[in-house]
Design a protein around this motif. Structure first.
Motif, PDB file in Angstrom:
ATOM      1  N   LEU A 108      -7.900  -2.249  -7.623  1.00 39.54           N
ATOM      2  CA  LEU A 108      -8.054  -1.910  -6.203  1.00 39.54           C
ATOM      3  C   LEU A 108      -8.361  -3.193  -5.441  1.00 39.54           C
ATOM      4  N   ALA A 109      -7.339  -3.794  -4.852  1.00 45.35           N
ATOM      5  CA  ALA A 109      -7.519  -5.026  -4.083  1.00 45.35           C
ATOM      6  C   ALA A 109      -7.909  -4.647  -2.656  1.00 45.35           C
ATOM      7  N   TRP A 110      -9.102  -5.014  -2.262  1.00 40.07           N
ATOM      8  CA  TRP A 110      -9.598  -4.709  -0.919  1.00 40.07           C
ATOM      9  C   TRP A 110     -10.537  -5.825  -0.483  1.00 40.07           C
ATOM     10  N   HIS A 111     -10.232  -6.456   0.630  1.00 38.95           N
ATOM     11  CA  HIS A 111     -11.108  -7.464   1.222  1.00 38.95           C
ATOM     12  C   HIS A 111     -11.825  -6.809   2.388  1.00 38.95           C
ATOM     13  N   TRP A 112     -13.128  -6.665   2.265  1.00 38.67           N
ATOM     14  CA  TRP A 112     -13.934  -5.983   3.281  1.00 38.67           C
ATOM     15  C   TRP A 112     -14.850  -7.001   3.953  1.00 38.67           C
ATOM     16  N   THR A 113     -14.836  -6.999   5.278  1.00 33.61           N
ATOM     17  CA  THR A 113     -15.747  -7.833   6.043  1.00 33.61           C
ATOM     18  C   THR A 113     -16.723  -6.906   6.751  1.00 33.61           C
ATOM     19  N   PRO A 114     -17.955  -6.800   6.253  1.00 33.18           N
ATOM     20  CA  PRO A 114     -18.936  -5.917   6.891  1.00 33.18           C
ATOM     21  C   PRO A 114     -19.262  -6.396   8.300  1.00 33.18           C
ATOM     22  N   GLY A 115     -19.513  -5.447   9.185  1.00 31.34           N
ATOM     23  CA  GLY A 115     -19.849  -5.795  10.558  1.00 31.34           C
ATOM     24  C   GLY A 115     -21.336  -5.783  10.832  1.00 31.34           C
ATOM     25  N   ASP A 116     -22.104  -5.091   9.985  1.00 37.02           N
ATOM     26  CA  ASP A 116     -23.532  -4.941  10.223  1.00 37.02           C
ATOM     27  C   ASP A 116     -24.322  -5.128   8.931  1.00 37.02           C
ATOM     28  N   LEU A 117     -25.497  -5.694   9.079  1.00 37.58           N
ATOM     29  CA  LEU A 117     -26.489  -5.728   8.008  1.00 37.58           C
ATOM     30  C   LEU A 117     -27.431  -4.565   8.284  1.00 37.58           C
ATOM     31  N   VAL A 118     -27.711  -3.724   7.296  1.00 31.76           N
ATOM     32  CA  VAL A 118     -28.543  -2.541   7.528  1.00 31.76           C
ATOM     33  C   VAL A 118     -29.770  -2.538   6.624  1.00 31.76           C
ATOM     34  N   LEU A 119     -30.845  -1.974   7.155  1.00 30.95           N
ATOM     35  CA  LEU A 119     -32.056  -1.705   6.377  1.00 30.95           C
ATOM     36  C   LEU A 119     -32.039  -0.214   6.087  1.00 30.95           C
ATOM     37  N   SER A 126     -18.876 -12.376   6.076  1.00 35.89           N
ATOM     38  CA  SER A 126     -17.834 -12.974   5.250  1.00 35.89           C
ATOM     39  C   SER A 126     -17.085 -11.871   4.527  1.00 35.89           C
ATOM     40  N   ALA A 127     -15.836 -12.154   4.188  1.00 36.24           N
ATOM     41  CA  ALA A 127     -15.020 -11.173   3.467  1.00 36.24           C
ATOM     42  C   ALA A 127     -15.504 -11.070   2.026  1.00 36.24           C
ATOM     43  N   ILE A 128     -15.553  -9.847   1.534  1.00 37.73           N
ATOM     44  CA  ILE A 128     -15.946  -9.585   0.155  1.00 37.73           C
ATOM     45  C   ILE A 128     -14.690  -9.132  -0.594  1.00 37.73           C
ATOM     46  N   PRO A 129     -14.270  -9.884  -1.610  1.00 44.22           N
ATOM     47  CA  PRO A 129     -13.030  -9.549  -2.318  1.00 44.22           C
ATOM     48  C   PRO A 129     -13.270  -8.572  -3.485  1.00 44.22           C
ATOM     49  N   PHE A 130     -12.915  -7.316  -3.296  1.00 42.02           N
ATOM     50  CA  PHE A 130     -13.051  -6.340  -4.375  1.00 42.02           C
ATOM     51  C   PHE A 130     -11.762  -6.303  -5.185  1.00 42.02           C
ATOM     52  N   GLY A 131     -11.881  -5.948  -6.476  1.00 41.97           N
ATOM     53  CA  GLY A 131     -10.706  -5.989  -7.336  1.00 41.97           C
ATOM     54  C   GLY A 131     -10.441  -4.775  -8.203  1.00 41.97           C
ATOM     55  N   ARG A 132     -11.485  -4.008  -8.556  1.00 41.60           N
ATOM     56  CA  ARG A 132     -11.231  -2.850  -9.424  1.00 41.60           C
ATOM     57  C   ARG A 132     -12.419  -1.882  -9.427  1.00 41.60           C
ATOM     58  N   ILE A 133     -12.103  -0.637  -9.745  1.00 39.68           N
ATOM     59  CA  ILE A 133     -13.126   0.391  -9.994  1.00 39.68           C
ATOM     60  C   ILE A 133     -13.260   0.461 -11.511  1.00 39.68           C
ATOM     61  N   GLN A 134     -14.497   0.433 -11.986  1.00 38.57           N
ATOM     62  CA  GLN A 134     -14.700   0.469 -13.430  1.00 38.57           C
ATOM     63  C   GLN A 134     -15.841   1.415 -13.778  1.00 38.57           C
ATOM     64  N   LEU A 142     -17.253  -0.101  -7.787  1.00 32.04           N
ATOM     65  CA  LEU A 142     -16.205  -0.991  -7.317  1.00 32.04           C
ATOM     66  C   LEU A 142     -16.769  -2.403  -7.420  1.00 32.04           C
ATOM     67  N   VAL A 143     -16.080  -3.279  -8.154  1.00 33.72           N
ATOM     68  CA  VAL A 143     -16.597  -4.623  -8.397  1.00 33.72           C
ATOM     69  C   VAL A 143     -15.719  -5.672  -7.734  1.00 33.72           C
ATOM     70  N   THR A 144     -16.302  -6.833  -7.539  1.00 34.89           N
ATOM     71  CA  THR A 144     -15.604  -7.930  -6.880  1.00 34.89           C
ATOM     72  C   THR A 144     -14.656  -8.635  -7.836  1.00 34.89           C
ATOM     73  N   ALA A 145     -13.724  -9.346  -7.238  1.00 35.98           N
ATOM     74  CA  ALA A 145     -12.790 -10.183  -7.990  1.00 35.98           C
ATOM     75  C   ALA A 145     -12.686 -11.499  -7.235  1.00 35.98           C
ATOM     76  N   GLY A 146     -12.760 -12.587  -7.933  1.00 38.12           N
ATOM     77  CA  GLY A 146     -12.670 -13.877  -7.260  1.00 38.12           C
ATOM     78  C   GLY A 146     -14.032 -14.376  -6.814  1.00 38.12           C
ATOM     79  N   SER A 147     -14.006 -15.341  -5.927  1.00 33.32           N
ATOM     80  CA  SER A 147     -15.231 -16.015  -5.491  1.00 33.32           C
ATOM     81  C   SER A 147     -16.054 -15.153  -4.543  1.00 33.32           C
ATOM     82  N   VAL A 148     -17.360 -15.151  -4.776  1.00 35.27           N
ATOM     83  CA  VAL A 148     -18.288 -14.467  -3.868  1.00 35.27           C
ATOM     84  C   VAL A 148     -19.260 -15.489  -3.272  1.00 35.27           C
TER      85      VAL A 148
END
Length: 194
Positions: A142-153, A74-82, A90-96
């Motif tokens: 910093l508006a960035w919607h990232w959709t990860p492709g892999d889950l990693v251990l 799923s897309a992760i909506p990031f919004g700002r560096i703090q 880098l933290v999210t903005a909006g619904s997670v």
């Protein structure tokens, strides 16, 4: 005695995006702040073990728990560096909500192998740590919607800022929503007489 190895599941930021993200961090002054290497940027879903010695069988346990049919990314909506007292992130903005559903599905699967997430008393707070130590700067939008492709251990060597990916699992792409394109231009449905 503090653990030497920490194991967590999460998403590793791709190299090209990690370099870009590192350049977005404002200049930080102070002797206590240390930026992370961009290749170590990640979003932790959950820490699952902390040990003094490398864990010999954790990778196999996690692989059995996760199986082959992982939930969709799923897309992760990031919004700002703090800045925070403990570093920069880098933290999210909006619904997670979508990332929370993926987290809950992963945790439920881990439970089948008696693996439980650690350090989650405050709940899931998706973020990407960019550095550790006291720092102070105005938030950087910093508006960035990232959709990860892999889950990693990942095996983290505590105190050495070294990460080793033990295994990765490809996530199916996000579920495509239905769109109402040109609904007014479509002919009305045919009615059948009974």
């Amino acid at each position: 005695m503090s653990p030497m190895f920490r194991y967590f599941l999460g998403f590793q930021v791709p190299v090209d995006r990690a370099g870009w993200l590192a350049r977005q961090l404002p200049p930080v002054t102070g002797d206590l702040f240390a930026g992370l290497k961009p290749q170590n940027y990640h979003l932790t879903l959950c820490t699952i073990a902390e040990t003094m010695m490398p864990h010999s069988f954790l990778r196999q346990q996690v692989a059995r728990a996760l199986g082959a049919d992982l939930p969709a990314a799923s897309a992760i909506p990031f919004g700002r560096i703090q800045s925070r007292e403990t570093g920069a992130e880098l933290v999210t903005a909006g619904s997670v909500a979508a990332i929370r559903q993926l987290y809950e599905a992963v945790v439920a699967r881990l439970a089948t192998q008696t693996i439980e997430p650690m350090h989650r008393k405050s709940g899931l707070r998706p973020h990407i740590t960019l550095g550790y130590g006291a720092c102070d700067f105005d938030p950087v939008p910093l508006a960035w919607h990232w959709t990860p492709g892999d889950l990693v251990l990942i095996e983290s060597h505590v105190g050495h800022r070294r990460h080793r990916v033990l295994q990765s699992w490809k996530l199916p792409p996000p579920v495509q929503g239905a769109f109402d394109f040109m609904a007014d231009d479509l002919p009305p449905p045919l009615l059948c007489a009974a």
